[in-house]
Scaffold this motif. Structure first.
Motif, PDB file in Angstrom:
ATOM      1  N   HIS A  40       0.843  -1.194   0.000  1.00 45.95           N
ATOM      2  CA  HIS A  40       0.000   0.000   0.000  1.00 45.95           C
ATOM      3  C   HIS A  40       0.884   1.252   0.000  1.00 45.95           C
ATOM      4  N   PRO A  41       0.532   2.273  -0.779  1.00 47.50           N
ATOM      5  CA  PRO A  41       1.351   3.501  -0.828  1.00 47.50           C
ATOM      6  C   PRO A  41       1.551   4.158   0.536  1.00 47.50           C
ATOM      7  N   LEU A  42       0.552   4.047   1.432  1.00 42.83           N
ATOM      8  CA  LEU A  42       0.696   4.667   2.749  1.00 42.83           C
ATOM      9  C   LEU A  42       1.805   4.007   3.562  1.00 42.83           C
ATOM     10  N   SER A  43       1.913   2.677   3.466  1.00 35.88           N
ATOM     11  CA  SER A  43       2.972   1.992   4.212  1.00 35.88           C
ATOM     12  C   SER A  43       4.339   2.339   3.633  1.00 35.88           C
ATOM     13  N   GLU A  45       5.065   5.142   2.188  1.00 37.02           N
ATOM     14  CA  GLU A  45       5.318   6.522   2.611  1.00 37.02           C
ATOM     15  C   GLU A  45       5.790   6.567   4.061  1.00 37.02           C
ATOM     16  N   ASP A  46       5.210   5.697   4.902  1.00 38.06           N
ATOM     17  CA  ASP A  46       5.619   5.646   6.310  1.00 38.06           C
ATOM     18  C   ASP A  46       7.086   5.269   6.458  1.00 38.06           C
ATOM     19  N   THR A  50       7.876   8.299   8.621  1.00 35.67           N
ATOM     20  CA  THR A  50       7.339   8.064   9.961  1.00 35.67           C
ATOM     21  C   THR A  50       8.437   7.575  10.900  1.00 35.67           C
ATOM     22  N   ASP A  56       0.513  -2.311  11.386  1.00 33.75           N
ATOM     23  CA  ASP A  56      -0.725  -2.317  10.610  1.00 33.75           C
ATOM     24  C   ASP A  56      -0.829  -3.634   9.857  1.00 33.75           C
ATOM     25  N   TYR A  58      -2.526  -5.190   6.395  1.00 25.60           N
ATOM     26  CA  TYR A  58      -3.080  -4.752   5.121  1.00 25.60           C
ATOM     27  C   TYR A  58      -3.750  -5.920   4.403  1.00 25.60           C
TER      28      TYR A  58
END
Length: 316
Positions: A40-43, A45-46, A50, A56, A58
């Motif tokens: 996932h792009p959010l992971s 990005e993290d 982050t 998390d 997914y």
């Protein structure tokens, strides 16, 4: 077995398990991971932005886990935190970090060179034992720092009760800062690992429930480190209080001595001023031994003042 895709990217393939280790990731590395594994792009990005512990799940396909590690800056004598990112799937384990951390580097080198190591930790259907060994290695990395902190506190205790105290204040504050930083890093481990276990009860990616004693051992490491830091926190607070009390007592003694000297010589100054007015009928002036008479009066007042202070227990 060892594939240098880019300078920062190394890979080990053993039976059904793939372990990829990425040091100092770049946006291109994240793009490749996204293409190859569908993360996932959010992971992704993290990974780049982050810096806090989290976990998390997914779509029941993989876990994304971030844990922090302490890094000691010897030049500044401080602890900083670095993040270690993990993508965990049923047949892969991807680790991403921004520092060349010695125990992690050694673990990957052992996995690359030692077939017996791979047989023990990468022979299963899932990377459960590999993940456990990796996180355990991270937790063991805390303990030399904890031992050093304990040694420094013991040395501080000796210094405080055996020598000048003002010069150790900075050292006490440095140690307290290190303890605070280590506490902030280790505290999220328990909740993060517990959430990982809870996710796995639903998604069964790692099958932790079948080998829970291993992950329970990780929680024991966390509890041991936290208990040590709690003890060090209390010790550092008590040492600072003891140091402050000793300094306060020493300062009080200095002020007491200075006050005693000032009060003792105040009457002498008054007598000197009176006899220095050159009045025509000043007592004792012009008599034989007038100088020694005045000196004797001054000494008598000094002795009487000191005796009075002693009786009142105002001086030692």
């Amino acid at each position: 077995m060892w594939d240098n895709i880019v300078m920062s990217w190394k890979e080990i393939q053993y039976k059904k398990i793939t372990w990829i280790d990425i040091n100092s990731p770049t946006p291109k590395d994240m793009q490749k991971l996204g293409r190859d594994f569908g993360f996932h792009p959010l992971s992704l990005e993290d990974v780049l932005y982050t810096q806090r512990s989290k976990v998390d799940a997914y779509d029941g396909k993989y876990y994304f886990l971030i844990l922090m590690l302490p890094v000691f800056d010897a030049r500044k004598n401080i602890i900083t935190a670095t993040d270690v990112n993990m993508f965990i799937g049923k047949d892969f384990f991807i680790t991403i970090h921004n520092n060349n951390i010695p125990p992690i580097r050694k673990m990957f080198a052992d996995a690359h060179k030692n077939s017996a190591w791979r047989k023990v930790h990468m022979s299963g259907q899932r990377p459960t034992h590999l993940v456990y060994e990796y996180i355990e290695t991270m937790l063991r990395y805390f303990f030399p720092m904890l031992e050093t902190t304990n040694t420094n506190l013991e040395k501080l205790e000796t210094d405080i009760f055996s020598g000048p105290k003002i010069n150790v204040i900075h050292t006490i504050l440095e140690q307290r800062r290190i303890i605070i930083d280590l506490r902030k890093i280790i505290k999220p481990y328990e909740s993060t690992l517990s959430h990982l276990h809870a996710y796995d009860k639903t998604h069964h990616i790692l099958g932790i429930s079948k080998t829970f004693e291993y992950f329970d051992n990780l929680l024991d490491y966390v509890a041991e480190a936290w208990d040590s830091l709690e003890e060090y926190k209390e010790s550092s607070e008590m040492l600072q209080q003891a140091n402050d009390a000793i300094i306060s007592k020493k300062t009080g003694h200095i002020i007491q001595r200075l006050t005693t000297i000032s009060v003792t010589f105040l009457p002498i100054a008054l007598i000197a001023a009176v006899f220095g007015m050159n009045a025509e009928y000043t007592p004792f002036i012009g008599y034989p031994f007038d100088f020694w008479i005045i000196i004797s009066i001054m000494l008598a007042i000094v002795i009487a003042t000191i005796i009075f202070f002693k009786i009142q227990d105002w001086i030692d």
